[in-house]
Every structure is written in structure tokens, then in C-alpha cells.
Write a protein that holds these residues in place. Sequence first.
Motif, PDB file in Angstrom:
ATOM      1  N   ALA A   1       0.835  -1.203   0.000  1.00 43.94           N
ATOM      2  CA  ALA A   1       0.000   0.000   0.000  1.00 43.94           C
ATOM      3  C   ALA A   1       0.871   1.253   0.000  1.00 43.94           C
ATOM      4  O   ALA A   1       0.604   2.218  -0.728  1.00 43.94           O
ATOM      5  N   ALA A   2       1.942   1.227   0.809  1.00 46.43           N
ATOM      6  CA  ALA A   2       2.818   2.390   0.855  1.00 46.43           C
ATOM      7  C   ALA A   2       3.502   2.594  -0.495  1.00 46.43           C
ATOM      8  O   ALA A   2       3.643   3.727  -0.966  1.00 46.43           O
ATOM      9  N   GLY A   3       3.914   1.513  -1.133  1.00 46.68           N
ATOM     10  CA  GLY A   3       4.526   1.633  -2.451  1.00 46.68           C
ATOM     11  C   GLY A   3       3.543   2.150  -3.481  1.00 46.68           C
ATOM     12  O   GLY A   3       3.887   2.987  -4.322  1.00 46.68           O
ATOM     13  N   GLY A   4       2.314   1.678  -3.421  1.00 48.65           N
ATOM     14  CA  GLY A   4       1.300   2.157  -4.361  1.00 48.65           C
ATOM     15  C   GLY A   4       0.988   3.619  -4.168  1.00 48.65           C
ATOM     16  O   GLY A   4       0.829   4.376  -5.135  1.00 48.65           O
ATOM     17  N   ILE A   5       0.937   4.048  -2.918  1.00 44.52           N
ATOM     18  CA  ILE A   5       0.698   5.464  -2.646  1.00 44.52           C
ATOM     19  C   ILE A   5       1.864   6.296  -3.159  1.00 44.52           C
ATOM     20  O   ILE A   5       1.685   7.358  -3.763  1.00 44.52           O
ATOM     21  N   GLY A   6       3.087   5.791  -2.948  1.00 46.54           N
ATOM     22  CA  GLY A   6       4.260   6.518  -3.428  1.00 46.54           C
ATOM     23  C   GLY A   6       4.300   6.602  -4.937  1.00 46.54           C
ATOM     24  O   GLY A   6       4.594   7.656  -5.510  1.00 46.54           O
TER      25      GLY A   6
ATOM     26  N   GLY B   1       3.352   9.653  -9.897  1.00 47.79           N
ATOM     27  CA  GLY B   1       2.645   9.809 -11.171  1.00 47.79           C
ATOM     28  C   GLY B   1       1.929  11.143 -11.257  1.00 47.79           C
ATOM     29  O   GLY B   1       1.948  11.810 -12.299  1.00 47.79           O
ATOM     30  N   ILE B   2       1.308  11.544 -10.162  1.00 45.03           N
ATOM     31  CA  ILE B   2       0.635  12.854 -10.152  1.00 45.03           C
ATOM     32  C   ILE B   2       1.656  13.963 -10.331  1.00 45.03           C
ATOM     33  O   ILE B   2       1.448  14.918 -11.082  1.00 45.03           O
ATOM     34  N   GLY B   3       2.805  13.828  -9.654  1.00 41.28           N
ATOM     35  CA  GLY B   3       3.845  14.845  -9.792  1.00 41.28           C
ATOM     36  C   GLY B   3       4.378  14.923 -11.208  1.00 41.28           C
ATOM     37  O   GLY B   3       4.586  16.016 -11.748  1.00 41.28           O
ATOM     38  N   ILE B   4       4.576  13.766 -11.842  1.00 45.75           N
ATOM     39  CA  ILE B   4       5.057  13.760 -13.226  1.00 45.75           C
ATOM     40  C   ILE B   4       3.991  14.344 -14.152  1.00 45.75           C
ATOM     41  O   ILE B   4       4.305  15.059 -15.110  1.00 45.75           O
ATOM     42  N   GLY B   5       2.724  14.063 -13.867  1.00 45.50           N
ATOM     43  CA  GLY B   5       1.644  14.647 -14.670  1.00 45.50           C
ATOM     44  C   GLY B   5       1.633  16.166 -14.586  1.00 45.50           C
ATOM     45  O   GLY B   5       1.474  16.855 -15.598  1.00 45.50           O
ATOM     46  N   PHE B   6       1.788  16.701 -13.370  1.00 43.59           N
ATOM     47  CA  PHE B   6       1.845  18.157 -13.223  1.00 43.59           C
ATOM     48  C   PHE B   6       3.054  18.730 -13.945  1.00 43.59           C
ATOM     49  O   PHE B   6       2.973  19.794 -14.564  1.00 43.59           O
TER      50      PHE B   6
END
Length: 145
Positions: free
Chosen positions: A79-84, A89-94
Motif C-alpha cells: 500500500a505504501a509503495g502504491g501510494i508513493g 505519477g501525479i507529480g510527473i503529470g503536473f
Amino acid sequence: MDHTQPMPQPFAAPVLYTPDGTPYYAAPAPLTAPPALYQPTPPLPVPVQYGHPALYAPAPLPQQPAVVPARDPWPARLAAGGIGIGGAGIGIGFLAQALAAATTALGFVAAGLAVIWLLKNTNGGGGRGGQGAVNVHVNVTNRNR
């Protein structure tokens, strides 16, 4: 408030001095005993410990056993890896969105500068002159005659 009567003056205690020159304020009533100066109490004596110092040392606390998990908490790690990964991914999208906006803005600026340069450096077409006269020579032959 009656302004015709004089204001009563506040009482100021007279200052008296001890024989060594220390000032103190006298009470309005006569003193029944001479005033006593404040003298702090002497510190208490430190108790003397006899014998070996190890006898007076506090007993050490028992060590707690280390807590070892019964099994590997792999769901929590996943779960921690998935959240990371999702956060990355969100950061790369921004980042990609900001890069696209910046390149679009640079493209608009370059296109505007190109239009300005073209308007400045062309003759405008249509016979207004600007570059001088143009010689045209046309030779037409019709073989079907």
C-alpha cells in the motif's frame, strides 16, 4: 464630585533607616518592636552517605524484549509503495502539464515575432513597388495552327 473641598493627599509612609544605612518604610502606627530585616534561611546540609556508593545507586530497569512482528507486513508495504508511485505519477503529470503550457507559450511568442518580422521585411505585394521594376518576357507559340 464636590470640587469645593480640597482633595485629600495620599499617605506617604516615612522612610526610616537602620544603623547600617538600610532604608525601610515605617508603618503608620507606632512599632511595638524594632523592624527585622529579611534574612534568607541557610541551605539545608547535604546528608552524608556512608558505605559503598553502589549500595545507594538506583536499581537498573529491566530491559524490555524487542518486539518482533509475527509475519512480514507485506500488505502495508504494498500500500505504501502504491501510494508513493501514485504520488510520483501525479507529480510527473503536473510536470508534463507545466512543460506543455510553457512550450505552447513559447510557440505563440515565436509565431508572433515571425509575423512581425514578415510584415516588416516584405514589400507587401501587389504593385506598390518597394523592390523596383520587374521585367516580364512572355513567348507563346501555338503549334495547332
